[in-house]
Structures are given as structure tokens and as C-alpha cells.
Design an enzyme around this catalytic site. Sequence first.
Site, short mmCIF file in Angstrom:
data_model
loop_
_atom_site.label_atom_id
_atom_site.label_comp_id
_atom_site.label_asym_id
_atom_site.label_seq_id
_atom_site.Cartn_x
_atom_site.Cartn_y
_atom_site.Cartn_z
N GLU A 175 0.80 -1.23 0.00
CA GLU A 175 0.00 0.00 0.00
C GLU A 175 0.83 1.28 0.00
O GLU A 175 0.64 2.16 0.85
CB GLU A 175 -0.98 -0.03 1.18
CG GLU A 175 -1.89 -1.26 1.11
CD GLU A 175 -2.79 -1.42 2.33
OE1 GLU A 175 -2.72 -0.61 3.25
OE2 GLU A 175 -3.58 -2.39 2.33
N GLU A 230 -6.16 -10.37 -2.39
CA GLU A 230 -7.00 -10.26 -1.18
C GLU A 230 -8.47 -10.15 -1.54
O GLU A 230 -9.22 -9.37 -0.94
CB GLU A 230 -6.57 -9.04 -0.34
CG GLU A 230 -5.09 -9.04 0.02
CD GLU A 230 -4.67 -7.88 0.91
OE1 GLU A 230 -5.53 -7.20 1.50
OE2 GLU A 230 -3.44 -7.66 1.02
O1 G3I Z 1 -5.02 -9.69 17.93
C1 G3I Z 1 -5.86 -8.73 18.56
C2 G3I Z 1 -6.60 -9.33 19.73
O2 G3I Z 1 -5.64 -9.70 20.72
C3 G3I Z 1 -7.58 -8.30 20.29
O3 G3I Z 1 -8.34 -8.90 21.30
C4 G3I Z 1 -8.51 -7.83 19.20
C5 G3I Z 1 -9.45 -6.73 19.69
O4 G3I Z 1 -9.94 -5.96 18.63
O5 G3I Z 1 -7.75 -7.30 18.13
C6 G3I Z 1 -6.88 -8.24 17.55
O6 G3I Z 1 -6.18 -7.64 16.49
C7 G3I Z 1 -6.93 -7.42 15.31
C8 G3I Z 1 -6.25 -8.16 14.18
O7 G3I Z 1 -6.88 -7.84 12.97
C9 G3I Z 1 -6.31 -9.67 14.38
O8 G3I Z 1 -7.62 -10.11 14.42
C10 G3I Z 1 -6.91 -5.93 15.06
O9 G3I Z 1 -7.68 -5.26 16.04
C11 G3I Z 1 -7.50 -5.65 13.68
O10 G3I Z 1 -7.32 -4.27 13.39
C12 G3I Z 1 -6.77 -6.47 12.65
O11 G3I Z 1 -7.37 -6.21 11.41
C13 G3I Z 1 -6.62 -6.66 10.30
C14 G3I Z 1 -6.37 -5.49 9.36
O12 G3I Z 1 -5.66 -5.97 8.24
C15 G3I Z 1 -5.56 -4.38 9.99
O13 G3I Z 1 -5.41 -3.37 9.05
C16 G3I Z 1 -7.43 -7.71 9.59
O14 G3I Z 1 -7.56 -8.86 10.41
C17 G3I Z 1 -6.72 -8.09 8.30
O15 G3I Z 1 -7.55 -8.95 7.55
C18 G3I Z 1 -6.43 -6.84 7.48
O16 G3I Z 1 -5.79 -7.20 6.30
C19 G3I Z 1 -5.43 -6.12 5.44
C20 G3I Z 1 -4.21 -6.55 4.70
O17 G3I Z 1 -3.18 -6.88 5.58
C21 G3I Z 1 -3.75 -5.47 3.74
N1 G3I Z 1 -4.81 -5.08 2.87
C22 G3I Z 1 -6.05 -4.69 3.51
C23 G3I Z 1 -6.53 -5.78 4.44
C24 G3I Z 1 -7.86 -5.41 5.08
O18 G3I Z 1 -7.70 -4.33 5.94
#
Ligand code: G3I
Length: 449
Positions: free
Chosen positions: A157, A262
Site C-alpha cells: 500500500e 486479497e
Molecule cells: O489480535 C488482537 C486481539 O488480541 C484483540 O483482542 C482484538 C481486539 O480488537 O484485536 C486483535 O487484532 C486485530 C487483528 O486484525 C487480528 O484479528 C486488530 O484489532 C485488527 O485491526 C486487525 O485487522 C486486520 C487489518 O488488516 C488491519 O489493518 C485484519 O484482520 C486483516 O484482515 C487486514 O488485512 C489487510 C491486509 O493486511 C492489507 N490489505 C487490507 C486488508 C484489510 O484491511
Amino acid sequence: MRSLRTGSALASLVTGLALLGTAPAAHAADTPLRDLADAKGKVIGTAVTGSKLTGTYGDIAGGQFNALTPGNAMKWGSVEPVRGTFDWAEADRIVDFAEAHGQQVRGHTLVWHSQNPNWLTNGNWTPAQLRQLMTDHIATEVGRYKGRVATWDVVNEPFNEDGTYRQTLWYNGLGTDYIAQALTAARAADPSAKLYINDYNVEGINAKSTALYNLVRSLKERGVPIDGVGLQAHLILGQVPSTLQQNIQRFADLGLDVAITELDIRMRTPSDSARLAQQAAEYRQVVNACVAVSRCHGVTVWGFTDSDSWIPETFPGEGAATPYDENYAPKPAYYAIAEALGGTTTPPTGACTATYSVVNQWNTGFTGQVRIACEGASLSSWRVNWSYGAGQRISQAWNADCTQSGTAVRCAHASYNGTVPDGGSVTFGFNASWSGSNPVPTVTLDREI
Ligand code: G3I
């Protein structure tokens, strides 16, 4: 086990359908997607969460896909939350699983502005320090998985929507050359891994994808190691760019590989059959575009099940974006992917769903019902299962044979209502106790064996 079947009177619908949970009946699997993709020389991948790789989730991830991308496990914040303290557990688990299942791994992602550890984001680094941190990180992570991770999203990105560079830790500290430095470090750490730049909203021809095009063209001209571009494809129902294939082709014509990295296609929820059918057509369109261009490496979905998708949390009121529903039943999109990969399967034209609702509730008890309805499909027998998460206990049921063992409830059709015709429905009811809370469980609907 207690059997709780009683008479046949229906509970009165006192308070209306306040709480709902639905599930379609599962359909039998056809030729796995991975076999279809293998036959075409393409990748069909999925993002995964390492801790979920068991049971049905593991069976589908391992059985249907020939590549895995860790959804979060390889990001800097996951692998080095404290400077110098590494946690490779989830990443290792995914790589081990992939090897055990003959799958490729797409490493995601090395240099990004998001999901970095606080120590890195909050540090006050000189350009030289920042460059060293970045190249050390790449050497450590790519080196760890040398020979085991086929492809890396090295830079993620880098652009704004208008095609200017995104102002990030990396750009602000190192200028545009951070991209070439990152790619060069990745090549040194694993010369056989394919190196990509990955971005979103670059699926069609637009200012952002043209900026990416100009960047990779110039990197190639300069001899910087770059093998491909990743088009994330977080798409919105009804908005698949018409120039998708043309855009893939222009990158391919530069001598680069392209991957859809993705893919998901989100919609307003709850979904309905018309929107799921449209989604299937759009999944087909995306996979077709990749199949049509020989340098398109393949398509990875960003989670294969709606129960493991980032969409509902990030876009409240939207979801249903993946090829399997929350209960692991393949959706029309699944069959569309299969067909675009050369499968001959005919998707089911309809579905039966079970809808759980609480129709009346008082301080210690409640009356619930489950309605089984078919559209474009029918049932000659049925069974509905759910698990109570808050100690609820069924005391009495009507129009079904219900048993509860611990938290597990199973209700099978009575002698007179196993048949649900196309366009018809059957309802059964029950009384149960609750205390504290009464959350709606997820129900699954099966043909009774
Ligand atoms: O691991 C913690 C957990 O300990 C906690 O209890 C929980 C509470 O909200 O959060 C957990 O972390 C989350 C993590 O995903 C794992 O589930 C984060 O809050 C959450 O923000 C994070 O989101 C990820 C996101 O990237 C962050 O930008 C998504 O799972 C993931 O699918 C997403 O993937 C991105 C790609 O890497 C890049 N392209 C866009 C795509 C979608 O945003």
C-alpha cells in the site's frame, strides 16, 4: 440426553421476531478448487488465521486451496511486538500447515504503514537507523522462511488514491527509495522468492494503478528486483472495474507477474439470494480475468468464510464478502469460482435456511422457535443443531424431537413434518430457561441422516 418432544400446539408469536439467527443447509463438495486451479496452472489461495486451522476450517483451508496467506501473522507487529523479541508461533504454524498440505505460502507483508509495533512507530529514528531497521527486519523474516515462502508482499500500500506516495514512516524517513531498498534486501535474503508490491484500488485502470504501473516500470528499468504486482481486490458488490483484465494485461506486458491477492466482494447485510447471485457473477468475472492472462499467477480470497472476514468489523452493516457463509456452507460465489477454474459443477439454484428466534421472554424463561424455509430447494428430512453459550436449557418442545446434552441442542423433524417443499416452510417451538443473558445461537441445518 433428554428427549423433549411434546404435543403439537404452536407457541403464540407474542413479541414478534426480536432476535434472529439463520443458516443454510450445507451442500456436498464438488472437485476441490485447488485441483481445478492446479490443472490450469493457477493459484487459488486464501488468507488464514493460524489458530483456526483445525476442524472444518482446517479441512476447507487445506482441502480447497493450493496457497495460504497469513492474514496477520507475518506482519511486523505480530512477529516483533517488542524490539528484539520475536514471536513466530502463528506464522510457523501456517507455514507448517501449508507444507503438510502441499500448499504455497504468500508472505504478507514486510514493509507497511499499518500493524507495526509501537516501539517502531513511536521511535525517533534517523534515516540511517530507519533503513537499517527495515533491511534487518526483511533479512530476519525472509531469511527465516527462506525456501519455504514462495512469494512476498514486500511493500504494501505505498500509494494514495490520487497516485501520490502515501506519507508513511518509510516514505517520510527514506523517500521513495525505500521501495527499491526493501526489494533489494528481500532478494538478498531469499533469491528464489518472488517479490511483489501490493496495493488496493489498483484493480482497474485509474490514477493509483497508473502510479503503480509507472513505479514498477521504472524499478525494472533500473534493475531493481521486482517480480510482480498484487491487486488486493477488496471489492464492493456492483463495482468490479470493467478494466480489470486490461489492467492485469498492461502489467503482464511489462514482464511482471500479477496476482489478485486479497479478493472479497462485500454487500449490505443480511445478504439475500439476488445479491449472492450477483456476487457469484462478480467472483466469476474476477477469476475469469486472471485465467485469461497467462502471467496472472492466481487469486487469493481474503478469508474463505464470512466468519473469518475483516469486513463486518471495519464496515458495519456490510459483510457476506467471502465464498463460504459463516457456517462453512459454500455460497454461489464458491461455485462461480469453481466454474471459472474449469469446473463443471452446477451450483444449487436455491437453499433451505433455518431461522432461530426468541418470540417471548420473561425473567427466567423464554419461548423460542425455529423456522425452516426452502426457496429453490426442498427437504425430505431435517435436523437443526445449535449450542447454547449462556446456560440456557430447553424444557419442552413441540413439532420437533429435541434433545439437549450439555450445551448442545439437536432438534429433528417429527413424524409429520420432515418434508419442506420448495417455497414452503415448517416451524417448531420450545420453552427454555435462561439467566444472565440469552444470546441467539448460530444454528446449522442438515438433512437428517
Ligand atoms: O489480535 C488482537 C486481539 O488480541 C484483540 O483482542 C482484538 C481486539 O480488537 O484485536 C486483535 O487484532 C486485530 C487483528 O486484525 C487480528 O484479528 C486488530 O484489532 C485488527 O485491526 C486487525 O485487522 C486486520 C487489518 O488488516 C488491519 O489493518 C485484519 O484482520 C486483516 O484482515 C487486514 O488485512 C489487510 C491486509 O493486511 C492489507 N490489505 C487490507 C486488508 C484489510 O484491511
